[in-house]
Design a protein around this motif. Structure first.
Motif, PDB file in Angstrom:
ATOM      1  N   PRO A 158      -1.873   3.194   9.946  1.00 46.86           N
ATOM      2  CA  PRO A 158      -1.893   4.381   9.950  1.00 46.86           C
ATOM      3  C   PRO A 158      -3.359   4.374  10.060  1.00 46.86           C
ATOM      4  O   PRO A 158      -3.843   3.154  10.772  1.00 46.86           O
ATOM      5  CB  PRO A 158      -2.048   4.281   8.086  1.00 46.86           C
ATOM      6  CG  PRO A 158      -1.561   2.937   8.091  1.00 46.86           C
ATOM      7  CD  PRO A 158      -0.501   2.505   9.572  1.00 46.86           C
ATOM      8  N   ALA A 159      -4.152   5.360  10.120  1.00 48.57           N
ATOM      9  CA  ALA A 159      -5.567   5.138  10.493  1.00 48.57           C
ATOM     10  C   ALA A 159      -6.469   4.925   9.421  1.00 48.57           C
ATOM     11  O   ALA A 159      -6.191   4.051   8.609  1.00 48.57           O
ATOM     12  CB  ALA A 159      -5.780   7.088  10.466  1.00 48.57           C
ATOM     13  N   ALA A 160      -7.739   4.029   9.704  1.00 44.48           N
ATOM     14  CA  ALA A 160      -8.460   3.216   8.274  1.00 44.48           C
ATOM     15  C   ALA A 160      -8.722   3.723   8.000  1.00 44.48           C
ATOM     16  O   ALA A 160      -9.051   5.167   7.585  1.00 44.48           O
ATOM     17  CB  ALA A 160      -9.601   2.301   9.599  1.00 44.48           C
ATOM     18  N   VAL A 161      -8.268   2.839   6.745  1.00 38.53           N
ATOM     19  CA  VAL A 161      -8.620   3.616   5.308  1.00 38.53           C
ATOM     20  C   VAL A 161     -10.090   3.694   4.633  1.00 38.53           C
ATOM     21  O   VAL A 161     -10.418   2.675   4.755  1.00 38.53           O
ATOM     22  CB  VAL A 161      -8.046   2.739   4.166  1.00 38.53           C
ATOM     23  CG1 VAL A 161      -7.553   3.590   2.993  1.00 38.53           C
ATOM     24  CG2 VAL A 161      -6.529   2.640   4.236  1.00 38.53           C
ATOM     25  N   ARG A 162     -10.559   4.957   4.318  1.00 38.32           N
ATOM     26  CA  ARG A 162     -11.781   5.254   3.604  1.00 38.32           C
ATOM     27  C   ARG A 162     -11.879   4.375   2.333  1.00 38.32           C
ATOM     28  O   ARG A 162     -11.515   4.464   1.626  1.00 38.32           O
ATOM     29  CB  ARG A 162     -12.701   6.461   3.856  1.00 38.32           C
ATOM     30  CG  ARG A 162     -12.037   7.083   5.475  1.00 38.32           C
ATOM     31  CD  ARG A 162     -12.584   8.597   5.648  1.00 38.32           C
ATOM     32  NE  ARG A 162     -12.924   8.912   6.926  1.00 38.32           N
ATOM     33  CZ  ARG A 162     -12.683  10.245   7.432  1.00 38.32           C
ATOM     34  NH1 ARG A 162     -13.283  11.444   5.921  1.00 38.32           N
ATOM     35  NH2 ARG A 162     -13.235  10.433   8.219  1.00 38.32           N
ATOM     36  N   ALA A 163     -13.425   4.102   2.753  1.00 36.70           N
ATOM     37  CA  ALA A 163     -13.676   3.415   1.841  1.00 36.70           C
ATOM     38  C   ALA A 163     -12.933   4.154  -0.018  1.00 36.70           C
ATOM     39  O   ALA A 163     -12.394   3.528  -0.794  1.00 36.70           O
ATOM     40  CB  ALA A 163     -14.979   2.470   0.710  1.00 36.70           C
ATOM     41  N   ARG A 164     -13.432   4.858   0.070  1.00 39.88           N
ATOM     42  CA  ARG A 164     -13.484   5.955  -0.987  1.00 39.88           C
ATOM     43  C   ARG A 164     -11.964   6.925  -1.059  1.00 39.88           C
ATOM     44  O   ARG A 164     -11.064   7.630  -2.460  1.00 39.88           O
ATOM     45  CB  ARG A 164     -13.908   7.641  -0.378  1.00 39.88           C
ATOM     46  CG  ARG A 164     -13.848   8.113   0.155  1.00 39.88           C
ATOM     47  CD  ARG A 164     -14.063   9.537   0.932  1.00 39.88           C
ATOM     48  NE  ARG A 164     -13.631  10.167   2.251  1.00 39.88           N
ATOM     49  CZ  ARG A 164     -14.314  11.650   2.422  1.00 39.88           C
ATOM     50  NH1 ARG A 164     -16.082  11.700   1.971  1.00 39.88           N
ATOM     51  NH2 ARG A 164     -13.699  12.030   3.518  1.00 39.88           N
ATOM     52  N   ALA A 165     -10.989   6.134  -0.294  1.00 40.45           N
ATOM     53  CA  ALA A 165      -9.385   6.842  -0.480  1.00 40.45           C
ATOM     54  C   ALA A 165      -9.055   5.521  -0.943  1.00 40.45           C
ATOM     55  O   ALA A 165      -8.059   5.552  -1.594  1.00 40.45           O
ATOM     56  CB  ALA A 165      -8.973   7.086   0.899  1.00 40.45           C
ATOM     57  N   LEU A 201       4.943  -5.093   0.434  1.00 33.75           N
ATOM     58  CA  LEU A 201       3.502  -5.356   0.088  1.00 33.75           C
ATOM     59  C   LEU A 201       2.861  -3.895   0.743  1.00 33.75           C
ATOM     60  O   LEU A 201       2.400  -3.114   0.607  1.00 33.75           O
ATOM     61  CB  LEU A 201       2.757  -6.070  -0.642  1.00 33.75           C
ATOM     62  CG  LEU A 201       1.009  -5.719  -0.948  1.00 33.75           C
ATOM     63  CD1 LEU A 201       1.254  -5.409  -2.533  1.00 33.75           C
ATOM     64  CD2 LEU A 201       0.581  -7.545  -1.011  1.00 33.75           C
ATOM     65  N   ALA A 202       3.013  -4.630   2.500  1.00 30.49           N
ATOM     66  CA  ALA A 202       2.493  -4.007   3.641  1.00 30.49           C
ATOM     67  C   ALA A 202       3.104  -2.498   3.585  1.00 30.49           C
ATOM     68  O   ALA A 202       2.291  -1.268   3.840  1.00 30.49           O
ATOM     69  CB  ALA A 202       2.825  -5.034   4.890  1.00 30.49           C
ATOM     70  N   SER A 203       4.834  -2.141   3.528  1.00 34.98           N
ATOM     71  CA  SER A 203       4.926  -1.376   4.040  1.00 34.98           C
ATOM     72  C   SER A 203       4.628   0.437   2.653  1.00 34.98           C
ATOM     73  O   SER A 203       4.100   1.187   2.575  1.00 34.98           O
ATOM     74  CB  SER A 203       6.140  -1.074   3.793  1.00 34.98           C
ATOM     75  OG  SER A 203       7.327   0.587   3.810  1.00 34.98           O
ATOM     76  N   LEU A 204       4.491  -0.535   1.072  1.00 32.63           N
ATOM     77  CA  LEU A 204       3.167   0.223  -0.074  1.00 32.63           C
ATOM     78  C   LEU A 204       2.709   0.559   0.352  1.00 32.63           C
ATOM     79  O   LEU A 204       2.353   2.043   0.333  1.00 32.63           O
ATOM     80  CB  LEU A 204       3.966  -0.835  -1.131  1.00 32.63           C
ATOM     81  CG  LEU A 204       5.037  -0.934  -2.197  1.00 32.63           C
ATOM     82  CD1 LEU A 204       5.023  -1.915  -2.706  1.00 32.63           C
ATOM     83  CD2 LEU A 204       4.833   0.789  -2.780  1.00 32.63           C
ATOM     84  N   TRP A 205       2.208  -0.093   1.095  1.00 32.62           N
ATOM     85  CA  TRP A 205       0.210   0.253   1.486  1.00 32.62           C
ATOM     86  C   TRP A 205       0.172   1.447   2.682  1.00 32.62           C
ATOM     87  O   TRP A 205      -0.733   2.667   2.303  1.00 32.62           O
ATOM     88  CB  TRP A 205      -0.983  -1.440   1.764  1.00 32.62           C
ATOM     89  CG  TRP A 205      -1.957  -0.816   1.388  1.00 32.62           C
ATOM     90  CD1 TRP A 205      -2.966  -0.366   2.867  1.00 32.62           C
ATOM     91  CD2 TRP A 205      -2.912  -0.313   0.621  1.00 32.62           C
ATOM     92  NE1 TRP A 205      -3.883  -0.177   2.679  1.00 32.62           N
ATOM     93  CE2 TRP A 205      -4.178   0.617   1.387  1.00 32.62           C
ATOM     94  CE3 TRP A 205      -2.566  -0.165  -0.498  1.00 32.62           C
ATOM     95  CZ2 TRP A 205      -5.241  -0.177   0.866  1.00 32.62           C
ATOM     96  CZ3 TRP A 205      -4.137  -0.084  -1.495  1.00 32.62           C
ATOM     97  CH2 TRP A 205      -5.286   0.509  -0.919  1.00 32.62           C
ATOM     98  N   ARG A 206       0.886   1.235   3.833  1.00 30.82           N
ATOM     99  CA  ARG A 206       0.720   2.445   4.953  1.00 30.82           C
ATOM    100  C   ARG A 206       1.763   3.368   3.495  1.00 30.82           C
ATOM    101  O   ARG A 206       1.096   4.952   3.730  1.00 30.82           O
ATOM    102  CB  ARG A 206       1.781   1.905   5.785  1.00 30.82           C
ATOM    103  CG  ARG A 206       2.058   1.022   6.645  1.00 30.82           C
ATOM    104  CD  ARG A 206       2.427   0.976   7.274  1.00 30.82           C
ATOM    105  NE  ARG A 206       3.722   0.942   7.315  1.00 30.82           N
ATOM    106  CZ  ARG A 206       4.726  -0.623   6.950  1.00 30.82           C
ATOM    107  NH1 ARG A 206       4.338  -1.569   7.318  1.00 30.82           N
ATOM    108  NH2 ARG A 206       5.938  -0.549   6.947  1.00 30.82           N
ATOM    109  N   VAL A 207       2.286   4.030   2.727  1.00 27.55           N
ATOM    110  CA  VAL A 207       3.033   4.855   1.868  1.00 27.55           C
ATOM    111  C   VAL A 207       1.638   5.371   1.232  1.00 27.55           C
ATOM    112  O   VAL A 207       1.672   6.676   1.202  1.00 27.55           O
ATOM    113  CB  VAL A 207       4.202   4.450   1.338  1.00 27.55           C
ATOM    114  CG1 VAL A 207       4.285   5.686   0.654  1.00 27.55           C
ATOM    115  CG2 VAL A 207       5.318   4.424   2.493  1.00 27.55           C
TER     116      VAL A 207
END
Length: 271
Positions: free
Chosen positions: A19-26, A217-223
């Protein structure tokens, strides 16, 4: 681990879309999604003592809510699955596949014994009537097939992922034959289901995959951090009992030829 166990060549490094870098607000939104998924699972654990008295329709809605809580839209196409004893089979990509199959028809899952150790979800599976298979004990396989056949004879639906391992979605494994023997022994139909994942623009994605040494946990976070993720579930034509002479041909007939659903036609659900 036994050498005979099916394995997939898929790895998070080689196969999974990053995934693209997660922005802080997301981040708060992602945390909220994870919390919602956890709360829904805990509700399921609390209700398992009375699950036999809960109609199928609310169970299907609850399973869709789990997927939607993770930020994933659901599109189910095809006719409704038959009632009565039924073996549900599907390709296996992600942990999301389990509630997606239950959204087609609530069923007793056939799962590896390791699932018992999963936090929250393991307790839910054990208390929800999951049939566990010890993949390290080949000699226990006939007993597992017999238990699945017994559940099917009693009119239950049993859901299984015959590939025996998760694949990334761009490739898929061969359906293993053993579980199909249970359908032959019980004289029940087999309901093939095809599962795939796309982004909102229609591009197939492997972001939800849970493969290789990946962590849950890594898969959950990507989703939960993905944007515009869509789960596509295609209910294929059921295979009636007696249409295949043996488990090998039955497994071959049930194997989806593609891992992503075609154009969205005959949609019975959009959530």
């Amino acid at each position: 681990m036994s050498a005979w166990l099916p394995t997939a060549p898929c790895t998070p490094q080689a196969c999974v879309d990053k995934p693209a870098a997660v922005r802080a607000r997301a981040v708060p939104r992602a945390v909220l999604r994870l919390t919602a998924v956890l709360l829904l699972l805990l509700c399921g654990v609390a209700l398992t003592p009375v699950r036999a008295r809960i109609p199928a329709s609310p169970v299907r809605r609850w399973c869709r809510w789990i997927v939607r809580a993770a930020g994933v839209r659901v599109r189910i196409t095809g006719a409704a699955a038959p009632t009565g004893g039924l073996l549900l089979v599907a390709n296996h990509i992600s942990w999301l596949d389990v509630p997606l199959l239950a959204a087609v028809r609530p069923a007793r899952m056939l799962a590896k014994t390791e699932v018992r150790r999963w936090p929250v979800a393991g307790a839910l599976a054990a208390r929800g009537g999951t049939l566990f298979i010890d993949r390290d004990r080949l000699r226990a396989l006939p007993d597992t097939v017999a238990r699945v056949a017994g559940a099917l004879r009693e009119g239950a639906a049993v859901a299984a992922f015959p590939e025996g391992s998760t694949w990334c979605g761009r490739a898929q494994g061969t359906f293993r034959r053993a579980v199909f023997q249970a359908a032959l022994d019980a004289g029940v139909p087999v309901q093939p289901v095809r599962i795939g994942y796309r982004l909102g623009g229609g591009t197939p994605t492997t972001a939800p995959a849970y493969v290789g040494e990946d962590t849950l946990l890594a898969s959950l976070w990507r989703v939960v951090t993905a944007r515009g993720l869509i789960a596509e579930v295609e209910i294929l034509d059921p295979i009636p009992p007696g249409s295949s002479p043996d488990r090998r041909s039955l497994a071959r007939s049930a194997q989806p030829r593609e891992t992503t659903a075609p154009a969205w036609t005959h949609t019975v659900l959009v959530a």
